[in-house]
Design an enzyme around this catalytic site. Sequence first.
Site, PDB file in Angstrom:
ATOM      1  N   GLN B 114       0.823  -1.217   0.000  1.00  0.00           N
ATOM      2  CA  GLN B 114       0.000   0.000   0.000  1.00  0.00           C
ATOM      3  C   GLN B 114       0.853   1.262   0.000  1.00  0.00           C
ATOM      4  O   GLN B 114       0.497   2.278   0.593  1.00  0.00           O
ATOM      5  CB  GLN B 114      -0.988  -0.005   1.171  1.00  0.00           C
ATOM      6  CG  GLN B 114      -2.093  -1.051   0.985  1.00  0.00           C
ATOM      7  CD  GLN B 114      -3.285  -0.844   1.896  1.00  0.00           C
ATOM      8  OE1 GLN B 114      -3.159  -0.355   3.003  1.00  0.00           O
ATOM      9  NE2 GLN B 114      -4.461  -1.262   1.428  1.00  0.00           N
ATOM     10  N   LYS B 163       3.919   6.028   8.754  1.00  0.00           N
ATOM     11  CA  LYS B 163       3.513   5.350   9.986  1.00  0.00           C
ATOM     12  C   LYS B 163       4.561   5.504  11.077  1.00  0.00           C
ATOM     13  O   LYS B 163       4.242   5.617  12.269  1.00  0.00           O
ATOM     14  CB  LYS B 163       3.291   3.864   9.672  1.00  0.00           C
ATOM     15  CG  LYS B 163       2.551   3.091  10.725  1.00  0.00           C
ATOM     16  CD  LYS B 163       2.221   1.689  10.213  1.00  0.00           C
ATOM     17  CE  LYS B 163       1.349   0.938  11.199  1.00  0.00           C
ATOM     18  NZ  LYS B 163       0.967  -0.397  10.675  1.00  0.00           N
TER      19      LYS B 163
END
Lengths: 167, 583
Positions: B114, B163
């Site tokens: 992703q 992240k």
Amino acid sequence: MRRKFSTTFGPSKLGKKDAAVKWLFTIDTEEDLIVFCRLINIFRRKGVKISWMSTAALSGAYRILAVFQGHPGEMDHIFNFIRRTEGVLHVAYYQEGGADAASFVFADGKMEALGTARWPDLFPQARVAFAGQGSLLLEIPPGSAPEAALSTSQAAGFGRFSRVSES
Amino acid sequence: METPVTGSEILLESLKRENVEVVFGLPGGAVLPLYDALYSAGIRHLLVRHEQAAGFAADGYARVTGKPGVCLVTSGPGATNLITALTSAQMDSIPIVALTGQVPQSLIGKDGFQEADTIGISLPCTKQSFLVRSAAEIPRVIHRAFQTAVSGRPGPVLVDLPKSALLEKTTPHYPHNESGAQGTLRRREWDQEEIECAAAMILESRRAVLYAGGGTIHSEAWPELSELAELSQIPVTTTLMGLGAFPSCHPLSLGMLGMHGSYSTNMAVCESDLLIAVGARFDDRVTGRLKDFAAEARKIQIDVDPSEAGKNVRVDLALIGDAKEALRAIIAALKRGRPSAARDRRAWLDRIDGWRREHPLQYDKSADSVKPQFVIETISRHVDEDAIIAVDVGQHQMWAAQFYDFYQPRTWLSSSGLGSMGYGFPAAMGAQLAFPDRQTIAIVGDGGFQMTLNDLATAAQYRVPVKIVVLNNRALGMVRQWQEIFFEKRYCDIDLNFAPDFAKLAESYGIRGRKVEHQKDVDGAVREMLSDRNPCLIDFWVDPAENVYPIVPPGASLAEMIVEPPRVQIEDEEEVLDDLWTV
């Protein structure tokens, strides 16, 4: 930048039939490649075909010098588009020839006819406006350039520019 | 020393400091740390069913409030699904702050799961994009993102959040402006000489027209627009983006100009001797053939974006800066120079009235079949003055622009520049979240609605009381109209007869649905819809042969508009309609 009301704005009535002339843009951006990429994309989208480009990494900023052919009626828009782009710190643009008191000399580093090392001798009062990858943009105070030096530089194929506007 | 906190917590605190009330989003792997922090953060989150809806909802929220709308999606497909909404916001200068997840810093550029080059993809469709590299950067980046979104010419800003930065712990240092960056940072480049020149041009003109675009609304310049119009007795036309900036019922209102502008409006622009553009960009749908656009008029352009000055049309005077300030300065100059700046414009206004009488906007009101224009007029008649109308793109959008009466700014939501179908319904939800007590109606076509109707689930889940009006002509209506008029009725792939029963579909989501097939039932249905405190949907089966008039053919000048359908005697209407669907 100030504009006067007597000036009209926008595409010249002659449009693309205007003779294309050479333009030089110097752009300082934040030290962020995203801004740099955005500018290159703007050149692409606006159909600017760059004939010479040089970049330099300064302390806390990137600098781009680009030379391209273009129609006078389009340059104001391109200049304004760049100056309002987020992350652009400063932009100036110059027209080849232009006003009589042309006060900038651009030396393309690919040209070997005249070594860039000789520029301080030819124009002792000049200020370096841009330097990178062998190219050099010199600002020459009006009236300070010896005619012989200007002739020498022109004979060597270097460009004389005058500043049109800056942010 | 303060306890270190995660990047996610810092981000949410930064949003609070920017007075963010609601976030539209959809979680995924890269933003899981952020959603974990959101669990107890006290910021409202609306779970949409597709990221594009998150972007459109943020857009709707921004248009009605003037504050940035915020959307939050995951990396990769989450971010790419957002791109249409960002492009639409960029075209219409709508402030959005889009937060996108990204793979951890160490995986960027390595084709991680992703991973998408979100920054690269977003470059041409955002005002600015930021890649956060560490948790410590988050407060500064978020503050700057909000500031950038609303300053000068507003627009969408994207913040890409790896992240790793969301998980990293650090002691945050927030920017000093804790009250938030929202509020237009006004810009001005003109000088008094230019203002005096503008005033002189107005006083010299006999056939002036004010041409107000979305910038009038962004800068909240509508009171000044009205004051200048009334002071100088100059009629006002608005672009699609400018609808609401000037009340439709005002005697000086001309309505919308351009491809589907009324005859009188377009003629007024064609015959004007002075055109004052306020926050408008001379879009091709407005100007028609450029060389003939207001050819005899001197032009003043007021715009906050210097790159708009003379971009499409040569102007005589450009005032670069905030529209509100520019109009104030012109009004002051007019009042100083001449107590009565109204001059003799009665003849000009009478001439416009003549055009209006000659070719008013009209349709067949006696038909039994539901006329889409009648539905719009009925809604307009029954709603509150501050009702919010969101539209999709196509015929229904133009009918709404023509037949709905606008009373206030920030009540009209339309993906105007990009023209993105599927916009109306999620944008209406975003607006409804901002103003839960105001009537909010999404007027959509059956084509556009099928692009985002999956978010009926969102409206049902959160009981967002938006009203959905489907003007269902069982076709891609505007495409059909162009094929009919400009492509010799060679109807190709516009048939949407294979569609769900929208009323039953709504019912399946727990939303009250109703189908209306006769004109006589329209009024009652609209009133019933507006009295409902829950979301509801009405599927109006409208006359599929109805077209939007006037229409300026592509490449033609405004004066060459086709005012009304060709007058042919239709002997067998059924046969004609069958013909539409069998090609």
